[in-house]
Design an enzyme around this catalytic site. Structure first.
Site, PDB file in Angstrom:
ATOM      1  N   LYS A 204       0.635  -1.260   0.162  1.00 53.54           N
ATOM      2  CA  LYS A 204      -0.159   0.190  -0.026  1.00 53.54           C
ATOM      3  C   LYS A 204       0.829   1.384   0.118  1.00 53.54           C
ATOM      4  CE  LYS A 204      -3.142   2.577   2.732  1.00 53.54           C
ATOM      5  NZ  LYS A 204      -4.103   2.502   3.759  1.00 53.54           N
ATOM      6  N   GLY A 261      -4.756  -1.625   4.863  1.00 42.52           N
ATOM      7  CA  GLY A 261      -3.974  -2.765   4.622  1.00 42.52           C
ATOM      8  C   GLY A 261      -4.856  -4.056   4.587  1.00 42.52           C
ATOM      9  N   HIS A 378      -5.516 -33.063  17.434  1.00 39.30           N
ATOM     10  CA  HIS A 378      -4.521 -33.990  17.825  1.00 39.30           C
ATOM     11  C   HIS A 378      -3.331 -33.260  18.166  1.00 39.30           C
ATOM     12  CE1 HIS A 378      -6.414 -37.583  16.436  1.00 39.30           C
ATOM     13  NE2 HIS A 378      -6.916 -36.807  15.373  1.00 39.30           N
TER      14      HIS A 378
END
Ligand code: F6P
Length: 518
Positions: A204, A261, A378
């Site tokens: 930007k 942004g 897990h």
């Protein structure tokens, strides 16, 4: 914006405190379901392309009504309307917050000449950007596209390109280089040839040190490996077209300072996604987001999904004292969603002062974290089920799969349902180590299919829920001063690493700097 009343200064806040003491802190989800056969219907909400089951949250009808009252008393709706109207609600930078305009259709009704002019610019840039994306797609000589950008100039396009992989053209490999750590760029360059590579320098501001360093190195690599024709092999996506030109890039796609942004995926920063899924796909992505914008803008508070989610976030953070939220996308293509949401929420709402600069007496942004299911099960789900802290979980599931491998998708869906169920119901019949307390809250977002449109809607939903909690907290969700200090200090330290000068540094930094030089 000045018509906003900070949440803790509303009458509803005190009533919510009383409600928390009376029913909130001991709320039991299992009892709530046992007592109310309509709970699922009452606490679920359909929105465009996203369905949300909020019933497994520690909330009852009376509390929810108080939360709606809090929203009314704090002026949420006028703040929302100010955002949509392009009022400069980013008060510390005097900027509008107008990412919704990026996805408004070309023929949308506009409320002012300024808005009409901005919308016309949005569409002429969009048309040019999408035409360029199609040119790249049909250019068989370009096989690799490297996006060089960081933060909002990386996380959004990277997350979306992965998410929509099933819709991507074959024959193009998309790479994302963000870190100033040269290992990342070097490993990417090692796979490339200058003649078949297109670099997109996404920034930007066109000043971010990581991106400028990576872009310089990419350009040097390109030129020293026989690359010619920068105009064909480099494009810049930026609001600072002059700086891109100075850098030597003449192919540019601009956007505006009113695009934050972390809200820029819908602008030229979305070019990698447009190259991957094509112009039509990108327009569907924008349309999905626009449908969610319309929902947020027009649905009554009581049936407004971003509002309901944002209020729940506030209830958990400020009354229950929950400090984090785990994101559990049960779709491997959404594996970068948690990282994307971290910037969206934590850079927006990780603030300790309100919009006037006054210190806040309550907590703001939670910590967001997560991994795709079933992998997280897990790893850290142990803590979610039996740890000492309660962490609300946000499940994201997709009804239809895009592969034809038998058994996998039903098993995936069974797992997401089971986890949400286990968190809530627990298991009381076994004592000690095998005891699950249950009553652990979760929300369940459900997409019918993961498509450009539904992804657009899902992301816009998240943007707006972050807006809601930020608005109620009275903060400016659209600046990010907290990232500046580290940037300034890195500029001071870089030459010291070369010279060894430790004068004026604290003892730890001086000691580490000396070790790094040895
Ligand atoms: O350092 C934070 C930040 O300013 C983010 O808000 C932004 O998305 C990122 O840096 C990249 O900025 P730019 O697109 O200007 O290079």
């Amino acid at each position: 914006m000045m018509s906003r009343t900070r949440c803790d200064r509303t009458p509803a806040w005190a009533q919510l405190q009383a409600a928390y003491q009376a029913t909130g802190k001991d709320f039991d989800l299992r009892e709530a379901f046992a007592n109310d056969g309509q709970r699922f219907a009452q606490f679920s909400q359909a929105a465009p392309l996203v369905f949300a089951d909020l019933s497994k949250n520690r909330i009852d009808a009376a509390t929810q009504e108080l939360l709606f009252e809090l929203a009314r008393e704090s002026g949420l709706l006028s703040h929302r309307d100010a955002m949509f109207a392009g009022v400069p609600i980013n008060n510390t930078e005097q900027r509008a917050v107008w990412h919704t305009l990026l996805r408004a259709p070309a023929h949308a009704t506009t409320a002012s000449a300024d808005e009409a002019q901005a919308l016309a610019q949005v569409h002429s840039t969009l048309d040019a950007m999408l035409a360029y994306a199609e040119t790249v797609r049909s250019d068989a000589a370009i096989t690799d596209i490297v996006n060089i950008g960081i933060g909002g100039s990386d996380l959004g396009p990277q997350m979306a390109v992965l998410a929509l992989d099933a819709f991507a053209t074959s024959g193009k490999r998309l790479h994302f280089v963000s870190n100033v750590d040269g290992h990342e760029l070097a490993a990417t360059l090692a796979q490339l040839q200058p003649s078949s590579t297109l670099f997109l320098v996404a920034s930007k501001t066109f000043t971010t040190i990581e991106t400028m360093t990576n872009a310089q190195s990419a350009k040097r690599w390109f030129e020293s490996n026989g690359g010619a024709n920068i105009a064909r092999h480099f494009a810049a996506l930026t609001t600072n077209v002059a700086a891109a030109n100075d850098f030597g890039i003449t192919t540019t796609f601009g956007f505006w300072d009113w695009v934050g942004g972390r809200y820029s995926l819908w602008s030229a920063i979305g070019l990698p996604l447009a190259i991957a899924i094509g112009a039509a796909g990108f327009r569907e992505f924008l349309a999905g987001a626009h449908a969610m914008d319309q929902h947020f803008r027009t649905a009554p508070l009581e049936t407004n999904l971003p509002v309901r989610l944002g209020l729940l976030d506030l209830w958990y953070r400020n009354f229950h004292g929950f400090t984090s939220r785990s994101i559990a996308p049960y779709h491997s293509a959404l594996r970068r969603l948690p990282a994307y949401l971290q910037q969206l929420e934590m850079e927006s709402n990780g603030k300790r002062v309100d919009a006037t600069g006054a210190a806040l007496p309550f907590g703001t942004s939670p910590v967001l974290w997560g991994e795709p299911g079933t992998n997280g099960q897990h790893a850290y789900f142990q803590m979610l089920h039996q740890g000492t802290d309660v962490v609300p979980v946000e499940f994201v599931a997709v009804k239809k799969a895009r592969h034809s491998l038998d058994a996998h998708h039903p098993l995936l869906l069974a797992n997401v349902l089971a986890q949400a169920q286990a968190l809530m119901v627990g298991k009381a019949d076994a004592g000690g180590h095998k005891h699950f307390p249950g009553n652990r809250p979760s929300s369940f977002l459900l997409l019918d299919e993961l498509t450009p449109a539904s992804l657009g809607a899902l992301i816009a939903l998240q943007e707006h829920r972050v807006f809601v909690s930020g608005a109620l907290w009275g903060i400016n969700s659209f600046d990010q001063w907290g990232v500046e200090l580290g940037k300034v200090l890195a500029k001071d330290i870089a030459p010291r690493l070369a010279s060894g000068d430790t004068q004026g540094l604290d003892g730890s930094t001086a000691g580490l700097l000396a070790m790094l030089r040895n």
